[in-house]
Design a protein around this motif. Structure first.
Motif, PDB file in Angstrom:
ATOM      1  N   ILE A 195       0.831  -1.206  -0.008  1.00  0.00           N
ATOM      2  CA  ILE A 195       0.064  -0.096   0.023  1.00  0.00           C
ATOM      3  C   ILE A 195       0.813   1.213  -0.073  1.00  0.00           C
ATOM      4  N   SER A 196       1.943   1.152   0.457  1.00  0.00           N
ATOM      5  CA  SER A 196       3.078   2.220   0.327  1.00  0.00           C
ATOM      6  C   SER A 196       3.248   2.596  -1.037  1.00  0.00           C
ATOM      7  N   GLY A 197       3.529   1.548  -1.952  1.00  0.00           N
ATOM      8  CA  GLY A 197       3.886   1.915  -3.373  1.00  0.00           C
ATOM      9  C   GLY A 197       2.435   2.566  -3.801  1.00  0.00           C
ATOM     10  N   ALA A 198       1.123   1.893  -3.531  1.00  0.00           N
ATOM     11  CA  ALA A 198       0.132   2.558  -3.959  1.00  0.00           C
ATOM     12  C   ALA A 198      -0.173   3.971  -3.658  1.00  0.00           C
ATOM     13  N   ILE A 199       0.178   4.314  -2.425  1.00  0.00           N
ATOM     14  CA  ILE A 199       0.088   5.615  -1.957  1.00  0.00           C
ATOM     15  C   ILE A 199       1.067   6.679  -2.783  1.00  0.00           C
ATOM     16  N   MET A 200       2.348   6.137  -2.880  1.00  0.00           N
ATOM     17  CA  MET A 200       3.356   7.086  -3.626  1.00  0.00           C
ATOM     18  C   MET A 200       2.631   7.210  -5.001  1.00  0.00           C
ATOM     19  N   PHE A 201       2.145   6.374  -5.799  1.00  0.00           N
ATOM     20  CA  PHE A 201       1.827   6.553  -6.983  1.00  0.00           C
ATOM     21  C   PHE A 201       0.761   7.444  -7.086  1.00  0.00           C
ATOM     22  N   ASN A 202      -0.256   7.223  -6.124  1.00  0.00           N
ATOM     23  CA  ASN A 202      -1.602   8.010  -5.953  1.00  0.00           C
ATOM     24  C   ASN A 202      -1.060   9.560  -5.663  1.00  0.00           C
ATOM     25  N   VAL A 203      -0.240   9.667  -4.923  1.00  0.00           N
ATOM     26  CA  VAL A 203       0.079  11.133  -4.512  1.00  0.00           C
ATOM     27  C   VAL A 203       0.852  11.718  -5.367  1.00  0.00           C
ATOM     28  N   ILE A 204       1.618  11.165  -6.279  1.00  0.00           N
ATOM     29  CA  ILE A 204       2.661  11.836  -7.362  1.00  0.00           C
ATOM     30  C   ILE A 204       1.467  12.141  -8.573  1.00  0.00           C
ATOM     31  N   LYS A 205       0.331  11.315  -8.842  1.00  0.00           N
ATOM     32  CA  LYS A 205      -0.367  11.365  -9.808  1.00  0.00           C
ATOM     33  C   LYS A 205      -1.632  12.324  -9.603  1.00  0.00           C
ATOM     34  N   ASN A 206      -2.124  12.152  -8.482  1.00  0.00           N
ATOM     35  CA  ASN A 206      -3.138  13.027  -8.029  1.00  0.00           C
ATOM     36  C   ASN A 206      -3.101  14.241  -7.107  1.00  0.00           C
ATOM     37  N   GLU A 207      -2.201  14.362  -6.341  1.00  0.00           N
ATOM     38  CA  GLU A 207      -1.905  15.399  -5.242  1.00  0.00           C
ATOM     39  C   GLU A 207      -1.008  16.103  -5.370  1.00  0.00           C
ATOM     40  N   LEU A 208       0.229  15.994  -6.417  1.00  0.00           N
ATOM     41  CA  LEU A 208       0.944  17.092  -6.598  1.00  0.00           C
ATOM     42  C   LEU A 208       0.313  18.187  -7.786  1.00  0.00           C
ATOM     43  N   PRO A 209      -0.053  19.278  -7.277  1.00  0.00           N
ATOM     44  CA  PRO A 209      -1.049  20.126  -7.964  1.00  0.00           C
ATOM     45  C   PRO A 209      -0.356  20.644  -9.331  1.00  0.00           C
ATOM     46  N   SER A 210      -1.068  20.700 -10.256  1.00  0.00           N
ATOM     47  CA  SER A 210      -0.298  21.046 -11.596  1.00  0.00           C
ATOM     48  C   SER A 210      -0.332  22.690 -11.586  1.00  0.00           C
ATOM     49  N   GLU A 211       0.458  23.105 -12.579  1.00  0.00           N
ATOM     50  CA  GLU A 211       0.901  24.685 -12.622  1.00  0.00           C
ATOM     51  C   GLU A 211      -0.354  25.295 -12.397  1.00  0.00           C
ATOM     52  N   ASP A 212      -1.249  25.193 -13.257  1.00  0.00           N
ATOM     53  CA  ASP A 212      -2.502  26.110 -13.215  1.00  0.00           C
ATOM     54  C   ASP A 212      -3.631  25.832 -12.240  1.00  0.00           C
ATOM     55  N   SER A 213      -3.191  24.984 -11.241  1.00  0.00           N
ATOM     56  CA  SER A 213      -4.134  24.521 -10.175  1.00  0.00           C
ATOM     57  C   SER A 213      -3.498  24.485  -8.926  1.00  0.00           C
ATOM     58  N   ALA A 214      -2.372  25.186  -8.655  1.00  0.00           N
ATOM     59  CA  ALA A 214      -1.706  24.928  -7.196  1.00  0.00           C
ATOM     60  C   ALA A 214      -1.436  26.489  -6.685  1.00  0.00           C
ATOM     61  N   HIS A 215      -1.649  26.549  -5.407  1.00  0.00           N
ATOM     62  CA  HIS A 215      -1.303  27.768  -4.591  1.00  0.00           C
ATOM     63  C   HIS A 215       0.316  27.204  -3.980  1.00  0.00           C
ATOM     64  N   LEU A 216       1.110  27.824  -4.598  1.00  0.00           N
ATOM     65  CA  LEU A 216       2.551  27.287  -4.422  1.00  0.00           C
ATOM     66  C   LEU A 216       2.960  27.678  -2.950  1.00  0.00           C
ATOM     67  N   PRO A 217       2.674  28.652  -2.134  1.00  0.00           N
ATOM     68  CA  PRO A 217       3.074  29.036  -0.881  1.00  0.00           C
ATOM     69  C   PRO A 217       2.488  27.941   0.139  1.00  0.00           C
ATOM     70  N   THR A 218       1.028  27.673  -0.321  1.00  0.00           N
ATOM     71  CA  THR A 218       0.297  26.617   0.646  1.00  0.00           C
ATOM     72  C   THR A 218       1.098  25.407   0.590  1.00  0.00           C
ATOM     73  N   PHE A 219       1.500  25.171  -0.748  1.00  0.00           N
ATOM     74  CA  PHE A 219       2.010  23.743  -0.854  1.00  0.00           C
ATOM     75  C   PHE A 219       3.490  23.719  -0.236  1.00  0.00           C
ATOM     76  N   VAL A 220       4.475  24.563  -0.649  1.00  0.00           N
ATOM     77  CA  VAL A 220       5.628  24.586   0.279  1.00  0.00           C
ATOM     78  C   VAL A 220       5.737  24.649   1.669  1.00  0.00           C
ATOM     79  N   ILE A 221       4.641  25.484   2.182  1.00  0.00           N
ATOM     80  CA  ILE A 221       4.638  25.844   3.949  1.00  0.00           C
ATOM     81  C   ILE A 221       4.208  24.377   4.371  1.00  0.00           C
TER      82      ILE A 221
END
Length: 239
Positions: A195-221
């Motif tokens: 499930i760790s492998g599955a979580i890594m895949f889903n986080v990278i695929k779905n939770e890393l915000p794209s350039e047009d849908s990211a609030h960079l300060p919130t993500f970094v902080i």
């Protein structure tokens, strides 16, 4: 009882995720950036170190001829399985036929039902203090919220009708199995790795915000704040 309270919070998040997001002072982009930052931090400061620790214990207790990478291989299987099933389902995503699109959504719901079940099982079967369960459960709860939001975007009508309850049932079943069914350390290690492998895949695929849908300060902080708190708690409380 403490674990039961946590699982009820998870169920509430899963069922009412979209109402929580829409009623918050944070907009949707900030919510996704917050969840993404914490999810990425969770991978690097919890999942990967825990996977390394589990591999060391697995090599000492499981088999005399144990190698140094069995559990990493199960993590790879988790990534490959979820990637493959996701790609198979996505073939039907853009079909005009309503029946095919509904079939795609149903496959996704079944896939994430199993996903939620395994995450919940690992969360509640692992030997964690209530403080650890609540702290790491924050990252998991936000991850459940992101999954719920993605399912809602795919097919809002069917997600509200039955999808959210199926995903919530997965969380409850995982908790019930972890609480009432005996389990061995070897099984826990293998399931955790998968499930760790599955979580890594889903986080990278779905939770890393794209350039047009990211609030960079919130993500970094959020990423560095959660990481810093985790490292301090590990240092002072020996988590």
């Amino acid at each position: 009882m403490d674990a039961f309270i946590v699982v009820m919070i998870f169920l509430t998040i899963q069922v009412f995720a979209n109402k929580i997001i829409s009623s918050s002072s944070l907009d949707k982009i900030q919510w996704m950036s917050l969840a993404g930052g914490i999810a990425v931090s969770y991978i690097f400061v919890y999942i990967l170190p825990s996977l390394h620790h589990e591999q060391e214990d697995f090599g000492e207790t499981a088999f005399e001829l144990a190698m140094e990478s069995e559990l990493y291989f199960f993590g790879l299987i988790g990534i490959v399985v979820f990637y493959t099933l996701t790609k198979i389902a996505e073939r039907h995503r853009h079909q005009k036929n309503a029946t095919i699109k509904d079939r795609f959504f149903f496959v996704q719901i079944v896939l994430f039902f199993m996903y939620n079940t395994l995450i919940s099982y690992i969360m509640f079967a692992a030997d964690q203090d209530i403080e650890q369960l609540v702290f790491y459960g924050t990252a998991v709860g936000l991850h459940f919220m992101t999954v719920a939001h993605d399912m809602y975007r795919e097919n809002s009508e069917r997600y509200l009708l039955y999808g959210r309850y199926v995903l919530a049932a997965g969380i409850f079943i995982g908790w019930a199995v972890a609480t009432f069914v005996p389990h061995s350390s070897v099984v826990l290690a293998i399931v955790f790795s998968f499930i760790s492998g599955a979580i890594m895949f889903n986080v990278i695929k779905n939770e890393l915000p794209s350039e047009d849908s990211a609030h960079l300060p919130t993500f970094v902080i959020s990423a560095f704040t959660y990481s810093g708190i985790t490292l301090l708690l590990k240092f002072f409380l020996d988590w």
